[in-house]
Scaffold this motif. Structure first.
Motif, mmCIF file in Angstrom:
data_model
loop_
_atom_site.group_PDB
_atom_site.id
_atom_site.type_symbol
_atom_site.label_atom_id
_atom_site.label_comp_id
_atom_site.label_asym_id
_atom_site.label_seq_id
_atom_site.Cartn_x
_atom_site.Cartn_y
_atom_site.Cartn_z
ATOM 1 N N PHE A 287 0.921 -1.139 0.070
ATOM 2 C CA PHE A 287 0.074 -0.024 -0.052
ATOM 3 C C PHE A 287 0.844 1.308 0.237
ATOM 4 C CE2 PHE A 287 -2.724 -3.301 1.966
ATOM 5 C CZ PHE A 287 -3.867 -3.143 1.368
ATOM 6 N N VAL A 288 0.428 2.160 -0.497
ATOM 7 C CA VAL A 288 0.992 3.499 -0.666
ATOM 8 C C VAL A 288 -0.050 4.598 -0.273
ATOM 9 C CG1 VAL A 288 2.280 5.263 -2.132
ATOM 10 C CG2 VAL A 288 2.504 3.001 -2.902
ATOM 11 N N ALA A 289 0.136 5.472 0.778
ATOM 12 C CA ALA A 289 -0.654 6.303 1.421
ATOM 13 C C ALA A 289 -1.025 7.109 0.487
ATOM 14 C CB ALA A 289 0.227 7.034 2.572
ATOM 15 N N LYS A 290 -2.391 7.839 0.652
ATOM 16 C CA LYS A 290 -2.884 8.666 -0.256
ATOM 17 C C LYS A 290 -2.343 10.186 -0.052
ATOM 18 C CE LYS A 290 -7.019 9.463 2.731
ATOM 19 N NZ LYS A 290 -8.457 9.478 2.761
ATOM 20 N N ASP A 291 -2.116 10.303 1.106
ATOM 21 C CA ASP A 291 -1.584 11.492 1.696
ATOM 22 C C ASP A 291 -0.070 11.504 2.201
ATOM 23 O OD1 ASP A 291 -4.109 13.166 1.261
ATOM 24 O OD2 ASP A 291 -4.761 12.161 3.199
ATOM 25 N N THR A 292 0.662 12.754 1.929
ATOM 26 C CA THR A 292 1.952 12.857 2.587
ATOM 27 C C THR A 292 1.920 13.005 3.989
ATOM 28 O OG1 THR A 292 2.383 15.083 2.082
ATOM 29 C CG2 THR A 292 3.117 13.218 0.350
ATOM 30 N N GLU A 293 2.851 12.717 4.719
ATOM 31 C CA GLU A 293 3.063 13.141 6.248
ATOM 32 C C GLU A 293 4.076 13.928 6.237
ATOM 33 O OE1 GLU A 293 3.767 9.689 8.320
ATOM 34 O OE2 GLU A 293 1.953 8.737 8.043
ATOM 35 N N TYR A 294 3.967 14.956 7.238
ATOM 36 C CA TYR A 294 5.272 16.059 7.257
ATOM 37 C C TYR A 294 5.662 16.441 8.877
ATOM 38 C CZ TYR A 294 1.033 19.024 7.953
ATOM 39 O OH TYR A 294 -0.074 19.739 8.327
ATOM 40 N N PHE A 295 6.543 17.043 8.829
ATOM 41 C CA PHE A 295 6.966 17.463 10.229
ATOM 42 C C PHE A 295 7.936 18.744 9.625
ATOM 43 C CE2 PHE A 295 10.502 18.358 13.428
ATOM 44 C CZ PHE A 295 9.393 18.377 14.666
ATOM 45 N N LYS A 296 7.225 20.025 10.119
ATOM 46 C CA LYS A 296 7.875 21.153 9.766
ATOM 47 C C LYS A 296 7.750 21.362 8.423
ATOM 48 C CE LYS A 296 10.225 22.193 13.980
ATOM 49 N NZ LYS A 296 11.424 22.775 14.892
ATOM 50 N N ARG A 297 9.058 21.230 7.743
ATOM 51 C CA ARG A 297 9.006 21.268 6.119
ATOM 52 C C ARG A 297 9.671 19.880 5.539
ATOM 53 N NH1 ARG A 297 11.306 26.850 4.071
ATOM 54 N NH2 ARG A 297 10.059 26.144 2.302
ATOM 55 N N VAL A 300 7.131 13.092 4.212
ATOM 56 C CA VAL A 300 7.332 11.798 3.637
ATOM 57 C C VAL A 300 6.286 11.175 3.038
ATOM 58 C CG1 VAL A 300 9.198 11.673 5.225
ATOM 59 C CG2 VAL A 300 6.835 11.262 6.174
ATOM 60 N N ARG A 301 6.406 9.976 2.366
ATOM 61 C CA ARG A 301 5.415 9.297 1.609
ATOM 62 C C ARG A 301 5.382 7.881 2.681
ATOM 63 N NH1 ARG A 301 2.981 10.907 -2.839
ATOM 64 N NH2 ARG A 301 5.126 11.987 -3.454
ATOM 65 N N LYS A 302 4.296 7.307 2.854
ATOM 66 C CA LYS A 302 4.346 6.068 3.569
ATOM 67 C C LYS A 302 3.957 5.037 2.741
ATOM 68 C CE LYS A 302 2.163 3.903 7.806
ATOM 69 N NZ LYS A 302 1.190 4.070 8.932
ATOM 70 N N ILE A 303 4.826 3.740 2.868
ATOM 71 C CA ILE A 303 4.558 2.636 1.951
ATOM 72 C C ILE A 303 4.764 1.453 3.091
ATOM 73 C CG2 ILE A 303 5.487 1.564 0.089
ATOM 74 C CD1 ILE A 303 7.079 4.040 -0.678
ATOM 75 N N TRP A 304 3.655 0.629 2.926
ATOM 76 C CA TRP A 304 3.584 -0.560 3.810
ATOM 77 C C TRP A 304 3.101 -1.686 3.040
ATOM 78 C CZ3 TRP A 304 0.183 3.368 3.573
ATOM 79 C CH2 TRP A 304 -1.279 2.782 3.733
ATOM 80 N N SER A 305 3.438 -3.018 3.901
ATOM 81 C CA SER A 305 2.730 -4.119 3.430
ATOM 82 C C SER A 305 2.284 -4.935 4.749
ATOM 83 C CB SER A 305 3.794 -5.040 2.646
ATOM 84 O OG SER A 305 3.014 -6.083 2.427
ATOM 85 N N LEU A 306 1.273 -5.622 4.726
ATOM 86 C CA LEU A 306 0.783 -6.376 5.797
ATOM 87 C C LEU A 306 1.162 -7.766 5.739
ATOM 88 C CD1 LEU A 306 -1.326 -6.544 8.206
ATOM 89 C CD2 LEU A 306 -3.109 -6.964 6.623
ATOM 90 N N VAL A 307 1.834 -8.243 6.760
ATOM 91 C CA VAL A 307 2.263 -9.694 6.861
ATOM 92 C C VAL A 307 1.282 -10.764 7.630
ATOM 93 C CG1 VAL A 307 4.242 -11.029 7.411
ATOM 94 C CG2 VAL A 307 4.428 -8.947 6.472
ATOM 95 N N SER A 308 0.966 -10.303 8.824
ATOM 96 C CA SER A 308 0.098 -11.375 9.561
ATOM 97 C C SER A 308 -0.887 -10.655 10.222
ATOM 98 C CB SER A 308 0.901 -12.036 10.225
ATOM 99 O OG SER A 308 1.468 -11.286 11.346
ATOM 100 N N ALA A 350 7.781 1.495 5.250
ATOM 101 C CA ALA A 350 9.010 2.492 4.856
ATOM 102 C C ALA A 350 8.373 3.960 4.728
ATOM 103 C CB ALA A 350 9.673 1.954 3.615
ATOM 104 N N LYS A 351 9.176 5.092 4.625
ATOM 105 C CA LYS A 351 8.641 6.152 4.829
ATOM 106 C C LYS A 351 9.972 6.711 3.666
ATOM 107 C CE LYS A 351 5.994 6.909 8.696
ATOM 108 N NZ LYS A 351 5.623 7.752 9.887
ATOM 109 N N LEU A 352 9.279 7.418 2.634
ATOM 110 C CA LEU A 352 10.100 7.860 1.554
ATOM 111 C C LEU A 352 10.110 9.287 1.532
ATOM 112 C CD1 LEU A 352 11.862 7.207 -0.956
ATOM 113 C CD2 LEU A 352 9.873 6.904 -2.161
#
Length: 398
Positions: A287-297, A300-308, A350-352
């Protein structure tokens, strides 16, 4: 000691002069307000943007730099868009045409295509650069410093629920203070001007001016507890933003996935689901998050996969394995979360950097899929298939 009151008869001439002065004061004040509105209007714009899913939104902005042709507005007005359509008021004898339909019917004549060149989500500020501006457009003058509590202010906006644009509202400054809060648009922290004046959706980004017509803030949002109380970004934050190193807004996730030719579909949560093929011939859902996350300036884009998914909490042995692997992986780490059903989810995240190119996104998706797939095999070993003879023997043994 007594006080004697004497009656004096006022002359008709004096009474006439008094009445003339008394009634002239409101008239002069009204004329001054009208002049201030006309002055501010020439610096005000209507903004239309659309997101990656072609959903349109509107807002307001203010002309702040003639040389660079810059429009200031809220970050949440432009969202994750890299472009915007900007309208200055169409004036006839210094009076604006206010019907929204007039502008939509005359896009080629009245609109300017703009490019979002800077954004700060914490301050909720953004800059749009135009290829040119109308000759009658005027750069607004910024106030020297923050306004004071009790000061009178005026706001021009373009409320979305109205058929008309360039709406003026008057109010009073309730307070000026540092504000940190969450909204539907994210987390914000800025020096705020709180005013007693309603701000409607569509007014965001509009100029808030003092008695001299100088910009003291831009409209940001209204209080969820009191619709008459509104929050605005102070001029000191605006000056700091304009003089800082500009940072572009990240590309929308969908646009980045399309650019990389990554097949995806939209999950019910709004996030993007990808069936990432593996060398084994199988695939792993990422999965790739629809929105970006941010701290100050930092974005980051969140990417993840469910294992169990398990009703039971992970054992201490598993937690140690996940911890060791997190320290060894190149990017990303393991996370254990609990959903509303009380189930424990083991996820690799992962956060890119959200401004990274599509090649980086593609590589990160592949990496997340490979790590998650390897752990999936360990946590969910495949049951060995028995031969027909072994199955018959096991049944007879029961």
């Amino acid at each position: 000691m007594s006080t004697r009151l004497s009656k004096r008869i006022l002359s008709p001439a004096f009474c006439g002069l008094f009445a003339l002065t008394f009634f002239a004061m409101p008239t002069q004040s009204a004329r001054a307000d009208a002049d201030k509105y006309s002055q501010t209007l020439k610096s005000t714009v209507w903004i239309i943007t659309s997101d990656a899913d072609d959903e349109t939104s509107t807002g307001t902005g203010v002309f702040v730099d003639k040389e660079k042709r810059l429009i200031l507005t809220n970050a949440h007005v432009v969202g994750d868009s890299r472009s915007a359509v900007v309208f200055f008021p169409d004036l006839v004898n210094d009076l604006p045409k206010v019907k929204r339909k007039h502008y939509l019917d005359n896009v080629l004549k009245l609109a300017q295509p703009g490019k979002v060149v800077a954004i700060d989500r914490k301050l909720d500020l953004a800059l749009i650069q135009l290829p040119k501006v109308p000759e009658r457009a005027k750069v607004i003058e910024l106030a020297e410093s923050s306004t004071k509590t009790g000061s009178a202010v005026d706001v021009i906006g373009n409320p979305g629920g109205s058929d008309v644009l360039w709406v003026n509202s008057s109010g009073t400054v309730r307070s000026v203070y540092d504000k940190k809060f969450k909204s539907n648009h994210g987390e914000h922290e800025f020096h705020a001007v709180e005013i007693q004046s309603p701000i409607k959706p569509g007014d965001s980004g509009g100029p808030v001016v003092d008695g001299e017509g100088k910009l003291i803030a831009i409209a940001q949002s209204f209080s969820p507890q009191n619709a008459l109380v509104s929050y605005c970004v102070d001029v000191t934050e605006i000056k700091s933003f304009l003089s800082s190193n500009w940072k572009q807004a990240p590309l929308p996730t969908k646009q980045l996935l399309d650019s990389a030719n990554i097949k995806h579909k939209k999950h019910t949560t709004g996030h993007y689901e990808i069936e990432q093929p593996l060398s084994s011939g199988k695939s792993q859902v990422v999965f790739v998050a629809k929105d970006t996350e941010y701290f100050k300036r930092a974005d980051v884009r969140k990417i993840w996969s469910l294992v169990s998914v398990s009703k039971e909490a992970p054992t201490s042995e598993l937690m140690m394995r996940l911890l060791r692997q997190s320290s060894a992986t190149k990017i990303g780490s393991w996370a254990v979360e609990k959903n509303d059903s009380g189930e424990h989810l083991v996820i690799f995240v992962a956060k890119l950097d959200a401004t990274a190119p599509d090649e980086a996104l593609e590589g990160t998706i592949e990496y997340v899929a490979r790590i998650a797939s390897a752990m999936n095999k360990e946590l969910n070993p495949k049951t060995e298939e028995k031969t027909a003879k072994e199955t018959l023997a096991s049944w007879l043994a029961k």
